[in-house]
Design a protein around this motif. Structure first.
Motif, PDB file in Angstrom:
ATOM      1  N   SER A 140     -15.210  23.448 -39.302  1.00 15.33           N
ATOM      2  CA  SER A 140     -16.065  23.298 -40.474  1.00 15.33           C
ATOM      3  C   SER A 140     -17.130  22.233 -40.229  1.00 15.33           C
ATOM      4  O   SER A 140     -17.397  21.856 -39.087  1.00 15.33           O
ATOM      5  CB  SER A 140     -15.212  22.973 -41.706  1.00 15.33           C
ATOM      6  OG  SER A 140     -14.384  21.851 -41.468  1.00 15.33           O
ATOM      7  N   ASN A 141     -17.754  21.727 -41.280  1.00 14.89           N
ATOM      8  CA  ASN A 141     -18.947  20.903 -41.128  1.00 14.89           C
ATOM      9  C   ASN A 141     -18.801  19.467 -41.602  1.00 14.89           C
ATOM     10  O   ASN A 141     -19.691  18.660 -41.387  1.00 14.89           O
ATOM     11  CB  ASN A 141     -20.126  21.562 -41.857  1.00 14.89           C
ATOM     12  CG  ASN A 141     -19.688  22.172 -43.181  1.00 14.89           C
ATOM     13  OD1 ASN A 141     -19.078  21.507 -44.000  1.00 14.89           O
ATOM     14  ND2 ASN A 141     -19.997  23.447 -43.375  1.00 14.89           N
ATOM     15  N   ARG A 142     -17.697  19.147 -42.277  1.00 16.00           N
ATOM     16  CA  ARG A 142     -17.558  17.795 -42.819  1.00 16.00           C
ATOM     17  C   ARG A 142     -16.164  17.244 -42.556  1.00 16.00           C
ATOM     18  O   ARG A 142     -15.171  17.967 -42.683  1.00 16.00           O
ATOM     19  CB  ARG A 142     -17.850  17.784 -44.332  1.00 16.00           C
ATOM     20  CG  ARG A 142     -19.335  17.932 -44.594  1.00 16.00           C
ATOM     21  CD  ARG A 142     -19.714  17.821 -46.042  1.00 16.00           C
ATOM     22  NE  ARG A 142     -21.173  17.799 -46.142  1.00 16.00           N
ATOM     23  CZ  ARG A 142     -21.858  18.069 -47.235  1.00 16.00           C
ATOM     24  NH1 ARG A 142     -21.217  18.407 -48.348  1.00 16.00           N
ATOM     25  NH2 ARG A 142     -23.163  18.018 -47.236  1.00 16.00           N
TER      26      ARG A 142
ATOM     27  N   GLY B 208     -10.509  12.896 -47.246  1.00 17.50           N
ATOM     28  CA  GLY B 208      -9.996  13.810 -48.255  1.00 17.50           C
ATOM     29  C   GLY B 208     -10.709  15.136 -48.354  1.00 17.50           C
ATOM     30  O   GLY B 208     -10.402  15.938 -49.231  1.00 17.50           O
ATOM     31  N   ARG B 209     -11.649  15.411 -47.477  1.00 21.14           N
ATOM     32  CA  ARG B 209     -12.425  16.654 -47.562  1.00 21.14           C
ATOM     33  C   ARG B 209     -11.519  17.890 -47.499  1.00 21.14           C
ATOM     34  O   ARG B 209     -11.719  18.845 -48.232  1.00 21.14           O
ATOM     35  CB  ARG B 209     -13.448  16.683 -46.410  1.00 21.14           C
ATOM     36  CG  ARG B 209     -14.170  18.012 -46.214  1.00 21.14           C
ATOM     37  CD  ARG B 209     -15.212  18.263 -47.259  1.00 21.14           C
ATOM     38  NE  ARG B 209     -15.922  19.513 -46.980  1.00 21.14           N
ATOM     39  CZ  ARG B 209     -16.931  19.982 -47.705  1.00 21.14           C
ATOM     40  NH1 ARG B 209     -17.361  19.306 -48.753  1.00 21.14           N
ATOM     41  NH2 ARG B 209     -17.534  21.116 -47.391  1.00 21.14           N
ATOM     42  N   GLN B 210     -10.526  17.864 -46.616  1.00 20.08           N
ATOM     43  CA  GLN B 210      -9.648  19.022 -46.457  1.00 20.08           C
ATOM     44  C   GLN B 210      -8.341  18.880 -47.236  1.00 20.08           C
ATOM     45  O   GLN B 210      -7.448  19.707 -47.093  1.00 20.08           O
ATOM     46  CB  GLN B 210      -9.354  19.253 -44.977  1.00 20.08           C
ATOM     47  CG  GLN B 210     -10.584  19.677 -44.183  1.00 20.08           C
ATOM     48  CD  GLN B 210     -10.225  20.184 -42.804  1.00 20.08           C
ATOM     49  OE1 GLN B 210      -9.791  19.435 -41.937  1.00 20.08           O
ATOM     50  NE2 GLN B 210     -10.398  21.484 -42.602  1.00 20.08           N
TER      51      GLN B 210
ATOM     52  N   ASN C 161      -6.117  12.514 -48.183  1.00 22.67           N
ATOM     53  CA  ASN C 161      -5.656  11.774 -47.003  1.00 22.67           C
ATOM     54  C   ASN C 161      -5.488  12.633 -45.745  1.00 22.67           C
ATOM     55  O   ASN C 161      -4.841  12.209 -44.778  1.00 22.67           O
ATOM     56  CB  ASN C 161      -4.365  11.019 -47.305  1.00 22.67           C
ATOM     57  CG  ASN C 161      -4.575   9.954 -48.368  1.00 22.67           C
ATOM     58  OD1 ASN C 161      -5.486   9.133 -48.263  1.00 22.67           O
ATOM     59  ND2 ASN C 161      -3.763   9.981 -49.408  1.00 22.67           N
ATOM     60  N   ALA C 162      -6.049  13.834 -45.741  1.00 20.40           N
ATOM     61  CA  ALA C 162      -6.052  14.657 -44.529  1.00 20.40           C
ATOM     62  C   ALA C 162      -7.004  14.038 -43.505  1.00 20.40           C
ATOM     63  O   ALA C 162      -7.990  13.385 -43.863  1.00 20.40           O
ATOM     64  CB  ALA C 162      -6.482  16.081 -44.852  1.00 20.40           C
ATOM     65  N   ARG C 163      -6.710  14.245 -42.224  1.00 21.12           N
ATOM     66  CA  ARG C 163      -7.519  13.691 -41.143  1.00 21.12           C
ATOM     67  C   ARG C 163      -8.170  14.838 -40.371  1.00 21.12           C
ATOM     68  O   ARG C 163      -7.490  15.633 -39.732  1.00 21.12           O
ATOM     69  CB  ARG C 163      -6.643  12.850 -40.216  1.00 21.12           C
ATOM     70  CG  ARG C 163      -6.117  11.579 -40.868  1.00 21.12           C
ATOM     71  CD  ARG C 163      -4.945  11.002 -40.097  1.00 21.12           C
ATOM     72  NE  ARG C 163      -4.675   9.632 -40.478  1.00 21.12           N
ATOM     73  CZ  ARG C 163      -3.609   8.938 -40.087  1.00 21.12           C
ATOM     74  NH1 ARG C 163      -2.720   9.510 -39.272  1.00 21.12           N
ATOM     75  NH2 ARG C 163      -3.429   7.697 -40.465  1.00 21.12           N
ATOM     76  N   THR C 164      -9.501  14.890 -40.444  1.00 23.06           N
ATOM     77  CA  THR C 164     -10.253  16.012 -39.896  1.00 23.06           C
ATOM     78  C   THR C 164     -11.014  15.615 -38.640  1.00 23.06           C
ATOM     79  O   THR C 164     -11.670  14.574 -38.609  1.00 23.06           O
ATOM     80  CB  THR C 164     -11.255  16.538 -40.947  1.00 23.06           C
ATOM     81  OG1 THR C 164     -10.542  16.928 -42.123  1.00 23.06           O
ATOM     82  CG2 THR C 164     -12.051  17.706 -40.401  1.00 23.06           C
ATOM     83  N   MET C 165     -10.923  16.463 -37.626  1.00 25.07           N
ATOM     84  CA  MET C 165     -11.703  16.280 -36.403  1.00 25.07           C
ATOM     85  C   MET C 165     -12.539  17.541 -36.197  1.00 25.07           C
ATOM     86  O   MET C 165     -11.997  18.629 -35.969  1.00 25.07           O
ATOM     87  CB  MET C 165     -10.772  16.033 -35.215  1.00 25.07           C
ATOM     88  CG  MET C 165      -9.852  14.835 -35.426  1.00 25.07           C
ATOM     89  SD  MET C 165      -8.645  14.612 -34.090  1.00 25.07           S
ATOM     90  CE  MET C 165      -9.704  13.937 -32.812  1.00 25.07           C
ATOM     91  N   LEU C 166     -13.846  17.422 -36.303  1.00 26.04           N
ATOM     92  CA  LEU C 166     -14.737  18.572 -36.185  1.00 26.04           C
ATOM     93  C   LEU C 166     -14.940  18.942 -34.726  1.00 26.04           C
ATOM     94  O   LEU C 166     -15.087  18.076 -33.864  1.00 26.04           O
ATOM     95  CB  LEU C 166     -16.087  18.273 -36.825  1.00 26.04           C
ATOM     96  CG  LEU C 166     -16.080  17.864 -38.297  1.00 26.04           C
ATOM     97  CD1 LEU C 166     -17.498  17.540 -38.754  1.00 26.04           C
ATOM     98  CD2 LEU C 166     -15.466  18.959 -39.170  1.00 26.04           C
ATOM     99  N   ALA C 167     -14.964  20.234 -34.462  1.00 26.71           N
ATOM    100  CA  ALA C 167     -15.135  20.712 -33.087  1.00 26.71           C
ATOM    101  C   ALA C 167     -15.628  22.148 -33.104  1.00 26.71           C
ATOM    102  O   ALA C 167     -15.730  22.780 -34.164  1.00 26.71           O
ATOM    103  CB  ALA C 167     -13.812  20.600 -32.324  1.00 26.71           C
TER     104      ALA C 167
END
Length: 465
Positions: free
Chosen positions: A427-429, A433-435, A438-444
């Motif tokens: 995704s793009n952001r 908390g976007r997902q 307290n979720a931890r997002t790594m964009l790829a």
């Protein structure tokens, strides 16, 4: 002096211009969904106004929809209410709706291009920041707020200040395993999440021209993530070949007339941009984010920058982001275990993305420690994937093709990443908390995400292809 592509399209759509005031800009196509339209429809209702040109408005349900069992009632009460409200509002105001169950339903920024609604030279808006996606076709496309959605409903126009222009050139050839998502994450990492503020960006150069339309859409989609008002790419034969024959694209003589106009849509050689940036495609490696904005990205083999390397005024927020992600200064992300992989969103959910992932995972198996969500961008993408047997490849690898929607791009539906869990996402952001809380997002990129799905950790895709 010549004009930039932005200036050509913008000036052709100005209804009225007066010194010291915003332009009155005519809008060709208005895309809407269930999240930012209810208040706008209600505003019309209270004022006794119709939608002025309903034939230039297209609606779909995407943000709040579940991606499993779409034939059943939506479980989440708020999501169900918003989707139901869209159905009622579009029926009352005579707007075309591609709702759940419709063969054209999908993410608004996926269905516009695949249906031929998105066309070069258009002005397009939507109550969604990633409307810039449509700029890949040589259109001026940007997100608007709910009050502006109501303005377009009522007048088919907007009050807009003419933006500054920036050209970003990427020249040269990309290495194997490096794609469009890596290009845009690289650019944002270089100029920051605010580096494009106030600009409309035109992407150019041989590396951009070599991209498919899906790749170009990925680039333009994330223009907003550098603070830009929008992004676009001049149309060329790749554009025209993609568009020809699509459902709402011009046909016959209308196609010939449209094509003649589209071929004039480029920045003149003597056009002046307010800013110009240049990058070498050979410098780009597979990218991944480590922080809580898309500008916090690194090449897959690089190390997380130290807090002391940041400007002093930015150190507290930088440290907060690193703490949120559970990382340390100078750490490598290679080998980091992941919990979820999400392949989808308006950035990377098109058939080309799914084909690329399927080609990589064929003959491989999902890692036991990872849950994988693959979400097509539309019913048409889903149907094409099934026709090509991509769903079977995914099934054999241990994960399933879900149904279309925005899904885990944002915590607004049933697909949320649990607190504290790491998700490699196309995704793009990657905001806090976007997902999900307290979720931890790594964009790829889709390839890097697919590699994480089968290995259970962050790996350099170049070592596996």
């Amino acid at each position: 002096m010549g004009k930039t592509l932005v200036e050509k399209i913008w000036d052709a759509h100005v209804v009225k211009r007066e010194e010291g005031f915003p332009d009155i800009l005519y809008i060709d196509t208005h895309l809407i969904h269930e999240v930012t339209s209810p208040q706008a429809f209600d505003g019309l209702r209270k004022r006794g106004l119709p939608v002025l040109r309903p034939s230039q408005t297209v609606a779909t349900a995407d943000h709040n929809v579940p991606t499993l069992n779409q034939h059943l009632p939506i479980k989440e009460e708020l999501s169900r209410y918003q989707v139901d409200m869209l159905t009622r509002n579009t029926a009352e105001f005579g707007v075309e709706l591609y709702g759940l169950g419709h063969p054209y339903q999908g993410i608004v920024h996926v269905i516009g291009p695949e249906l031929g609604i998105t066309q070069p030279g258009k002005t397009m808006v939507c109550g969604d920041s990633h409307t810039s996606t449509h700029g890949a076709f040589g259109a001026i496309a940007f997100g608007i707020g709910t009050s502006q959605v109501e303005q377009v409903f009522a007048t088919q126009c907007l009050l807009q200040q003419k933006p500054k222009t920036m050209k970003i050139e990427v020249n040269g050839a990309l290495a194997a395993g490096v794609g469009a998502k890596d290009i845009i994450l690289y650019i944002i990492s270089k100029i920051s999440a605010a580096g494009g503020t106030g600009y409309f960006v035109e992407y150019a150069g041989s590396a951009i021209r070599a991209l498919s339309m899906e790749g170009r859409m990925t680039i333009c989609n994330m223009s907003i993530e550098m603070g830009a008002r929008g992004g676009l790419i001049a149309p060329d034969q790749t554009t025209f070949d993609y568009m020809e024959g699509r459902e709402f694209a011009p046909k016959g003589e209308d196609w010939d007339k449209a094509l003649a106009y589209w071929k004039t849509l480029y920045s003149d050689e003597d056009a002046a941009f307010d800013a110009v940036l240049e990058y070498d495609a050979a410098d780009i490696q597979p990218m991944i984010t480590y922080g809580t904005n898309p500008g916090m990205g690194i090449g897959i083999t690089e190390h997380i920058p130290t807090t002391t390397s940041q400007p002093e005024s930015e150190r507290p927020s930088y440290q907060k982001a690193i703490d949120y992600m559970g990382f340390e200064d100078g750490e490598s992300v290679l080998g980091k275990n992941v919990d979820y992989v999400f392949i989808g969103s308006c950035t990377n959910s098109r058939i080309e993305d799914l084909r690329e992932v399927a080609a990589f995972v064929q003959g491989r198996q999902k890692a036991e420690n990872v849950e994988v969500w693959i979400v097509p961008g539309s019913k048409q993408v889903e149907a094409q994937a099934k026709e090509e047997g991509i769903d079977k490849i995914f099934e054999q690898a241990g994960f399933a093709l879900r149904e279309p929607g925005c899904s885990a791009c944002l915590g607004m539906n049933e697909d949320k990443i649990p607190a504290g869990k790491y998700c490699v996402s196309t995704s793009n952001r990657n905001f806090e908390g976007r997902q999900g809380p307290n979720a931890r997002t790594m964009l790829a990129s889709p390839l890097t995400a697919a590699a994480a799905a089968v290995t259970g950790k962050i790996v350099d895709i170049r070592q596996l292809i």
